[in-house]
Design a protein around this motif. Structure first.
Motif, PDB file in Angstrom:
ATOM      1  N   ASN A  89       0.861  -1.182   0.000  1.00  0.00           N
ATOM      2  CA  ASN A  89       0.000   0.000   0.000  1.00  0.00           C
ATOM      3  C   ASN A  89       0.891   1.223   0.000  1.00  0.00           C
ATOM      4  O   ASN A  89       1.703   1.395   0.922  1.00  0.00           O
ATOM      5  CB  ASN A  89      -0.894   0.036   1.241  1.00  0.00           C
ATOM      6  CG  ASN A  89      -1.992  -1.001   1.207  1.00  0.00           C
ATOM      7  OD1 ASN A  89      -2.053  -1.879   2.052  1.00  0.00           O
ATOM      8  ND2 ASN A  89      -2.850  -0.904   0.220  1.00  0.00           N
ATOM      9  N   LEU A  90       0.736   2.046  -1.014  1.00  0.00           N
ATOM     10  CA  LEU A  90       1.493   3.286  -1.072  1.00  0.00           C
ATOM     11  C   LEU A  90       0.585   4.426  -0.605  1.00  0.00           C
ATOM     12  O   LEU A  90      -0.620   4.393  -0.863  1.00  0.00           O
ATOM     13  CB  LEU A  90       1.933   3.581  -2.503  1.00  0.00           C
ATOM     14  CG  LEU A  90       2.922   2.612  -3.148  1.00  0.00           C
ATOM     15  CD1 LEU A  90       3.219   3.030  -4.579  1.00  0.00           C
ATOM     16  CD2 LEU A  90       4.214   2.550  -2.327  1.00  0.00           C
ATOM     17  N   PHE A 121       1.998   0.361 -12.700  1.00  0.00           N
ATOM     18  CA  PHE A 121       1.916  -0.793 -11.784  1.00  0.00           C
ATOM     19  C   PHE A 121       0.575  -1.458 -12.017  1.00  0.00           C
ATOM     20  O   PHE A 121      -0.290  -0.902 -12.688  1.00  0.00           O
ATOM     21  CB  PHE A 121       1.983  -0.335 -10.322  1.00  0.00           C
ATOM     22  CG  PHE A 121       3.050   0.668 -10.064  1.00  0.00           C
ATOM     23  CD1 PHE A 121       4.376   0.266 -10.005  1.00  0.00           C
ATOM     24  CD2 PHE A 121       2.749   2.017  -9.895  1.00  0.00           C
ATOM     25  CE1 PHE A 121       5.387   1.195  -9.768  1.00  0.00           C
ATOM     26  CE2 PHE A 121       3.747   2.950  -9.665  1.00  0.00           C
ATOM     27  CZ  PHE A 121       5.072   2.541  -9.599  1.00  0.00           C
ATOM     28  N   SER A 122       0.381  -2.587 -11.405  1.00  0.00           N
ATOM     29  CA  SER A 122      -0.969  -3.159 -11.454  1.00  0.00           C
ATOM     30  C   SER A 122      -1.548  -3.187 -10.051  1.00  0.00           C
ATOM     31  O   SER A 122      -0.824  -3.127  -9.058  1.00  0.00           O
ATOM     32  CB  SER A 122      -0.948  -4.566 -12.058  1.00  0.00           C
ATOM     33  OG  SER A 122      -0.200  -5.448 -11.268  1.00  0.00           O
ATOM     34  N   ARG A 123      -2.865  -3.221  -9.987  1.00  0.00           N
ATOM     35  CA  ARG A 123      -3.537  -3.362  -8.704  1.00  0.00           C
ATOM     36  C   ARG A 123      -3.750  -4.843  -8.409  1.00  0.00           C
ATOM     37  O   ARG A 123      -3.926  -5.638  -9.322  1.00  0.00           O
ATOM     38  CB  ARG A 123      -4.933  -2.726  -8.762  1.00  0.00           C
ATOM     39  CG  ARG A 123      -4.932  -1.229  -8.740  1.00  0.00           C
ATOM     40  CD  ARG A 123      -6.369  -0.749  -8.963  1.00  0.00           C
ATOM     41  NE  ARG A 123      -6.478   0.687  -8.803  1.00  0.00           N
ATOM     42  CZ  ARG A 123      -6.482   1.304  -7.617  1.00  0.00           C
ATOM     43  NH1 ARG A 123      -6.402   0.604  -6.501  1.00  0.00           N
ATOM     44  NH2 ARG A 123      -6.581   2.615  -7.545  1.00  0.00           N
ATOM     45  N   ARG A 124      -3.798  -5.182  -7.187  1.00  0.00           N
ATOM     46  CA  ARG A 124      -4.141  -6.547  -6.766  1.00  0.00           C
ATOM     47  C   ARG A 124      -5.287  -6.447  -5.774  1.00  0.00           C
ATOM     48  O   ARG A 124      -5.419  -5.434  -5.089  1.00  0.00           O
ATOM     49  CB  ARG A 124      -2.961  -7.258  -6.091  1.00  0.00           C
ATOM     50  CG  ARG A 124      -1.772  -7.492  -6.969  1.00  0.00           C
ATOM     51  CD  ARG A 124      -1.995  -8.629  -7.934  1.00  0.00           C
ATOM     52  NE  ARG A 124      -2.022  -8.135  -9.306  1.00  0.00           N
ATOM     53  CZ  ARG A 124      -2.046  -8.910 -10.371  1.00  0.00           C
ATOM     54  NH1 ARG A 124      -2.029 -10.231 -10.233  1.00  0.00           N
ATOM     55  NH2 ARG A 124      -2.109  -8.411 -11.585  1.00  0.00           N
ATOM     56  N   GLY A 125      -6.058  -7.498  -5.657  1.00  0.00           N
ATOM     57  CA  GLY A 125      -7.138  -7.540  -4.683  1.00  0.00           C
ATOM     58  C   GLY A 125      -8.268  -6.610  -5.054  1.00  0.00           C
ATOM     59  O   GLY A 125      -8.310  -6.056  -6.150  1.00  0.00           O
ATOM     60  N   ALA A 126      -9.229  -6.459  -4.141  1.00  0.00           N
ATOM     61  CA  ALA A 126     -10.367  -5.584  -4.383  1.00  0.00           C
ATOM     62  C   ALA A 126      -9.879  -4.139  -4.429  1.00  0.00           C
ATOM     63  O   ALA A 126      -8.902  -3.789  -3.759  1.00  0.00           O
ATOM     64  CB  ALA A 126     -11.399  -5.775  -3.283  1.00  0.00           C
ATOM     65  N   PRO A 127     -10.518  -3.299  -5.227  1.00  0.00           N
ATOM     66  CA  PRO A 127     -10.083  -1.912  -5.368  1.00  0.00           C
ATOM     67  C   PRO A 127      -9.941  -1.203  -4.016  1.00  0.00           C
ATOM     68  O   PRO A 127      -8.968  -0.449  -3.810  1.00  0.00           O
ATOM     69  CB  PRO A 127     -11.211  -1.287  -6.192  1.00  0.00           C
ATOM     70  CG  PRO A 127     -11.805  -2.415  -6.951  1.00  0.00           C
ATOM     71  CD  PRO A 127     -11.667  -3.621  -6.076  1.00  0.00           C
ATOM     72  N   GLU A 156      -8.894  -2.148  -1.338  1.00  0.00           N
ATOM     73  CA  GLU A 156      -7.690  -2.485  -0.583  1.00  0.00           C
ATOM     74  C   GLU A 156      -6.494  -1.642  -0.997  1.00  0.00           C
ATOM     75  O   GLU A 156      -5.530  -1.511  -0.248  1.00  0.00           O
ATOM     76  CB  GLU A 156      -7.347  -3.967  -0.748  1.00  0.00           C
ATOM     77  CG  GLU A 156      -8.425  -4.894  -0.205  1.00  0.00           C
ATOM     78  CD  GLU A 156      -8.006  -6.337  -0.376  1.00  0.00           C
ATOM     79  OE1 GLU A 156      -7.310  -6.859   0.522  1.00  0.00           O
ATOM     80  OE2 GLU A 156      -8.353  -6.947  -1.416  1.00  0.00           O
ATOM     81  N   GLY A 157      -6.533  -1.113  -2.189  1.00  0.00           N
ATOM     82  CA  GLY A 157      -5.472  -0.211  -2.649  1.00  0.00           C
ATOM     83  C   GLY A 157      -4.096  -0.849  -2.751  1.00  0.00           C
ATOM     84  O   GLY A 157      -3.071  -0.194  -2.564  1.00  0.00           O
TER      85      GLY A 157
END
Lengths: 355, 355, 355, 355
Positions: free
Chosen positions: D297-298, D313-319, D321-322
Motif C-alpha cells: 500500500n502506497l 503498476f498493477s492493482r491486486r485484490g479488491a479496489p 484495498e489499494g
C-alpha cells in the motif's frame, strides 16, 4: 403405519395419494411416447393458467436436472451464475452447473445470511468481476433459491431488489423453486407474483419434496430462453419415453391447489416443531423457520436420546457446528410432531435430573 | 381397452401390472432417500444373482442417461467410442456422448449390416486411428447394441469376436442393452453369457421398453469402472430422491423372469407380424426380425390404408427409403397382431382389385 | 542451405525474413501485456483496411485454436457444425470442436468431391436433421475450408451457393482459412470478396503455413459473434502475455501483400511440381492442384526412390490408397522443384529400364 | 532505450537476448513439423538432466494452457482440485479448469495466508468433502503455486507437509511453476528438490515471465499421467506446427542456468524496491517479498505522483484495498529501481512539505 420418526428430509415420504391415483389412472391404453401425449401437451395450458401467463413447461425427473438444465441455459454461451453460498446448485449437486454446461458455467458464491443474499453484495461482486475482463468468467445470471436452504423466504420486495440489481447488469434470473410451494404458501401471494412478476425468467418448479413420486418441471417465462431446451433435455436423459407418467404427477400436483395445501401443512408442522422445542433449555435455532424445516442446535443428550429412540434427522453445515435439520413433509402429522417434541423434552429433563 | 393399433414404439405401452403393483406396494412408510433404502441396496444382490457374478447396479431414469453415463466413463479421461452407424448412442441422443463427457468422448460410426458391425472393420478403423496419433481422438471403447436397432441379435460368437478385437486394442466394452431382454430371449442363453462372459465391462440394462414405467440400470461388471459413478449420476440428475420407486420396478422386472417372459412374448408377436405380412406382394423386409419389431417397406396403399384406419408406426432411415418400423411390446396381443395383418391384407387386395 | 527436399508440409519451413525482422524489431522497450500494446490494437485498423470493413481481430497461436474457438462460438449455445468430410476441423484436430465447446458442438461430415461440398447435399442433410428434433444435435453452422484440404478452391459462385443454403437455414458461416492466402491468390479476387461479401461471418485467418513463425487470427465480420471471444481466448490459453510478438507477425504478413506474394509463389511451385510429374507414366493426380500442394499416386519405385534420395512427403487418406501429398511453401525454389521432378523422372526411367 | 518505468508485470519485458538469438539460429533449413524436430525431441534429455530424473516435457504457448492441461489431467476422469484462494488457476484464467476438463474439474479455494495454504486446512476440507459423497465433486488433486501470487515461497518443509496431506488422501499434486525459477533461486535448492523430490507429479514450468518470448512447458514426473497429453495438447491448439521455435526458447532458457540467473536478478531487484520504499512513512507491505515483486500500500500522493511521472503498476485484490504490485523482471536494472525509489521519496517528501 406407525407414527413418523423420520425427519431426515422431506424426501423420506412416499407419494401423496392424489398423485398415486393419477399415476394409476394414466396406465390405460397406448399413447404417443416422448411427451407427445395429450397430458404432457395439456400441461402447457395448466401451467399457463397457474402462472397467469404464457409459459413453456418441460417435465424432468429430478431437481438437480431442472437446475442443471437451467444453469446451462442462463449461463450460455459461457458465463458465471451468482448464487447464495448456501445454494443447492453450488454445493450439493456435485458440480452440476459445470457438468450441464460442459464447463461453460461457473457458480460464484455470494455470502448469505439466513440463506439469503442481498442486492448490494451481488452488485458489488458482479461489478468487480466485469472490471477485470481478462481474468473472470463473465457474469451472466443469478440463481435464487425460494424458499431457501435455511428455511427462509425472500419477501417480494427483497426479491425485486435482487432482480433489479441483476437486470441492471444484464443478468438472467433463475429461480430454484424446489420448495416454491412452501414459499408461496408462506408469502400468501400468487405464483405469478412470486416468479415472473418479480422478474424471474426461468424456474425450477419442484414437486417431489412436496408429494410427487418423481417429477419436477422447468418453467420458462422468457420463451426465447427455451429454444434449445428440448434438445438439451433429450441428451441429458430427461425426455422420458413414457413421459405421461411424469406429467400426470405434475397435473395432479397443481390441481385443486394440492401443492399449496401440502405445503401449508408442512410449513405448519415445522412451526409446531419449533414452538415445541423452543422451551427446551439450550436449544438454539439457527435461522427463522419460514417454511417446512427447522435448523437447530440441540443439546447433545437430547439429540442422542432422540436418535436412540429411533428418530432420524440430517446434519447441516460443518460437523463442528452441530446443526440438525428437522424436516416436515405433506404427510407429517400433528401427532408425530407432538411425539417428537415430547420425546425431546423427556430427554432434556433426564439430563437436568441427572445433574 | 380396445385392440392395440399403436405400433409406433415399444414405448407407447404403459407399465406391466407386476411393475405397477410393486410401485404401489412401495408407497408405505418412510425410508431413506437417495438410494439408501433397503430395496435399492438389495438390488445389488438381486442383480448379482441374475448375472451370476458380483456387480454394481445404479438405477437411472432413462436409457439415454444410462448410455451417456457409460459413455462418459468408458471414454474417460478422453477418447473415442466405436459404435455401429445405426447406434442409438450415435444418432438418436442429440449428442449424448459428447454431452455426458464434457466434450471428452466422440462416437465413431462403424459401417453396419443389419445393425451389426464386425470385428475386422472395427480393427481396421481403430488401427488406422492409432497410427495417426496427433489427429484422431484416441480410441478407448466400443459400444455394442444388443439387440440391435435393426431388430437383429449378435450371436455369442459374433459378440466374442468383436470383444476380442476390442480387447486386443485395450478398448473398454459397453453394451447398450435397451432391448437386452429381447436379445437374451432370442439367444436362449443366460444373462451372464450374453454379457460379462462374452467380455462386456458395463451394461445399460433396459426395462422401460419392456414393461417398466421408467427405470433403467447401469450394471458394472468391472467394478473399478464404477468409481466415479455415484458422483456422475448425482450431477446428471439421476440420483432420484425417492429412489426406491425406481428400484422396485427393476426388482419386479427381474423377479420370476418377468423380463424374459415379456420379451419372449414381444419377440413372438413381431415374428407373427412378419409372417402375416410376408404374403403381401410388394412387401420387402429390411432386416431379419430377431427381436420385437419389424423393419419393412410396405406398398404405399397398404401403408396409407393402415394409417387411415388409425394405425401408428414410425419411420426409420431417410424418408426416401420408406422404411416402416412396426414395434411390438409386452402387451401386444395376438388378436391385435392378427387385426393388423388382416387390415394390411385388405388394403393390399383393394389395390390389386383397383388395377 | 542446401536445396529443399522436405515437401512433407508447408509447415516444415521456418519463418519468412520479413516476419523475423518484424519480430526482432518488436523486442525494444516495455509495453503493455496481454494485447493492450499498440501493435495489437493497431491490427484492428490494418485488418479493417485489408478486408474493407469493420472487423474484430484476435491473434492466436495456432490454426487449431482459431478453428476451435470459432467452432465453440458458432455452435453456441449448443449445436451441429456441418463440414466437409475432409475438413481439418472434423478429422485432424483430435476432437477440437467438441473440446472447445465443452461437448456442445458436433461436427457433421458432408460427403465431398475434391474436398468441396455442395449446397444441395448440405441442404438435404440439414433439413433431415431438423425434421427429427428429438434425436439430432440441432444444426447451427457450417464451416468451409478455403482453400481446401484437397488443394482446390471454391469459386465465388460455389461459395455463395453454399452460404445461401446455410443462411436460408439460419446457420452461421465459418471459414477455415488456414490457406486463405493461397485461395485468394488463386481466385484473383479481393479478401473481402472471398469472405464477408460472400457471406462469411467469422474467419480463421492463417499465417503460419505461409511464412509466419506461429501466428493466426480469428477475424469476426459479424461483431456480435465476438462478444465472448476475449474470455474464451483467455481460458483457452491463447491470450499471450507478450502478445505483440504475435501481432507483429500478422502485421508484417499483410503488409505490402507479403501474404499474397508468398501464396502466389507457393501455388506456382505446386503447379510446377504437377506439370513436371505429369509426364511420368503411372502418375495419377487425385485432385486438381489449385493451391500449394499436389495429391498424387506415384508409382511405387518412384516414391521409394525419392525417399531413398532423402525426400519427405506426407501420406493422405487411408494407407491403401497410396496418396502422397507434395507440399510447397513460400520458400520452395524453382531449383528445388526441378530437382524433385528430375529425380522422380530418373527413378521412373530406372524402373522402365529394369523391365 | 530509456530507463524502465513499467513495473506493471514481469510480462511487459521483451525476450532475453539469449532467447532471441536461439530463435534466430533456429530459422535455418527445413525440419519436421509438430514437434518431431530434433530440438523438441532433445528437450526430453535436457529436462531430464535439469531435474535429475526421467520426465516427459510438452512445450505449450502460455501458462494458462499449461495449467489448464494439467488441471484436466489431474482432475480426470472427474473431480475437484484444491487450490489457494489466491491461485491464478482459480481466479485469473476465466474458468480454465472447467474449460480444459469439459466441466469435469472444479477448483476449490482453500483460505491462504500470504498466498500459501497449509496442510491442516487442506486436510480438513478434503475430509469433509469426502464425507458428503453425494453432494460434493470428489477431491482428486491439489495445485500449488510456487512462487506464490503473493511473492512468497513455500519452504521445502511446508511443501512436503502439504504434499503429505494430499497423498494421504490419494490426491495428485500439480505445481503451477509460472515463477518456479524465482522460487528455486530463492530457496537455493535444486530443481529436483523443489519438485518431484517433494512429491510433485506434474509441473507447469514457466519461462515467459522470466525472459522467453512465449514458451512454457508441462513437465510430467509421473509419466503415466502423460498418457493423453499429446492428444489434449493437439486439440487445445498448443501443438505448434513450427514447434522448434518454442523448443529453442526453452532450451536456451535452461542452458547455462540462464533461468536462474534471470530469476536471481529479478528477485534482487524486488528486494531493492522493497528496501527503498520501506523508509517512506505510510508505506505498508502486504506480504513478504521473497520473489520478484512487491505487494504494497502506497500513500495516495506517492502513487499518484509515480503515475503522473509515467510509472505503471498493477492493482491486486479488491479496489478498496489499494494494493499495488510492483513487478521486476530479468531486465530491470538497479538504475531503474533506484529511479523509482527516488521518485517515490520525492513525492512523499512533497506531501509532507505540503502539510
Amino acid at each position: 403405519m406407525s407414527v413418523k420418526k423420520n425427519f431426515y428430509s422431506d424426501n423420506v415420504s412416499g407419494a401423496a395419494p392424489e398423485i398415486l391415483a393419477a399415476l394409476l389412472a394414466a396406465n390405460t391404453g397406448d399413447t404417443a411416447p416422448y411427451g407427445a401425449d395429450p397430458t404432457t401437451e395439456g400441461l402447457q395450458a395448466r401451467f399457463a393458467e397457474l402462472f397467469e401467463t404464457d409459459v413453456e413447461v418441460y417435465p424432468v425427473g429430478t431437481g438437480t436436472a431442472a437446475n442443471g438444465l437451467c444453469a446451462s441455459i442462463v449461463a450460455a454461451p459461457y458465463g458465471a451464475i451468482y448464487v447464495s453460498d448456501a445454494a443447492h446448485l453450488h454445493g450439493s449437486e456435485c458440480g452440476g452447473a459445470e457438468f450441464w454446461s460442459g464447463g461453460n458455467a461457473r457458480t460464484i458464491p455470494v455470502p448469505s445470511t439466513d440463506g439469503k443474499i442481498v442486492a448490494a453484495e451481488l452488485a458489488r461482486m458482479v461489478d468487480e468481476a466485469v472490471a477485470r475482463p481478462a481474468t473472470e468468467v463473465p457474469p451472466r445470471a443469478i440463481s435464487i433459491t425460494q424458499g431457501t436452504e435455511a428455511s427462509t423466504v425472500y419477501t417480494l420486495s427483497e426479491l425485486r431488489a435482487l432482480v433489479e440489481a441483476a437486470r441492471a447488469r444484464r443478468l438472467w434470473v433463475h429461480m430454484d423453486g424446489a420448495r416454491l410451494a412452501n414459499a408461496v404458501a408462506r408469502l400468501g401471494c400468487t405464483p405469478a407474483e412470486a416468479t415472473w412478476k418479480a422478474g424471474v425468467d426461468v424456474l425450477s418448479f419442484g414437486a417431489t419434496k412436496n408429494g410427487a413420486l418423481a417429477a419436477e418441471a422447468v418453467v420458462f417465462f422468457d420463451r426465447e430462453l427455451a429454444r434449445t431446451m428440448r434438445y438439451r433435455r433429450r441428451r441429458g436423459g430427461h425426455l422420458f419415453s413414457k413421459m405421461r407418467f411424469l406429467s400426470v404427477q405434475l397435473e395432479a400436483f397443481i390441481e385443486n391447489d394440492l401443492w399449496l395445501r401440502n405445503a401449508r401443512h408442512a410449513n405448519a408442522m415445522a412451526q409446531r416443531v419449533r414452538e415445541g422445542l423452543a422451551k427446551i433449555p439450550g436449544v438454539r435455532f439457527r435461522s427463522p423457520t419460514e417454511i417446512n424445516f427447522v435448523l437447530v442446535n440441540l443439546p447433545q443428550p437430547v439429540w442422542d436420546g432422540l436418535v436412540a429412540d429411533g428418530y432420524s434427522f440430517s446434519r447441516r453445515g460443518a460437523p463442528a457446528e452441530g446443526i440438525v435439520r428437522i424436516a416436515c413433509a405433506f404427510d407429517t402429522t400433528e401427532e408425530a410432531v407432538d411425539a417428537l417434541v415430547e420425546t425431546a423434552h423427556r430427554h432434556a429433563r433426564a439430563r437436568q435430573e441427572a445433574w
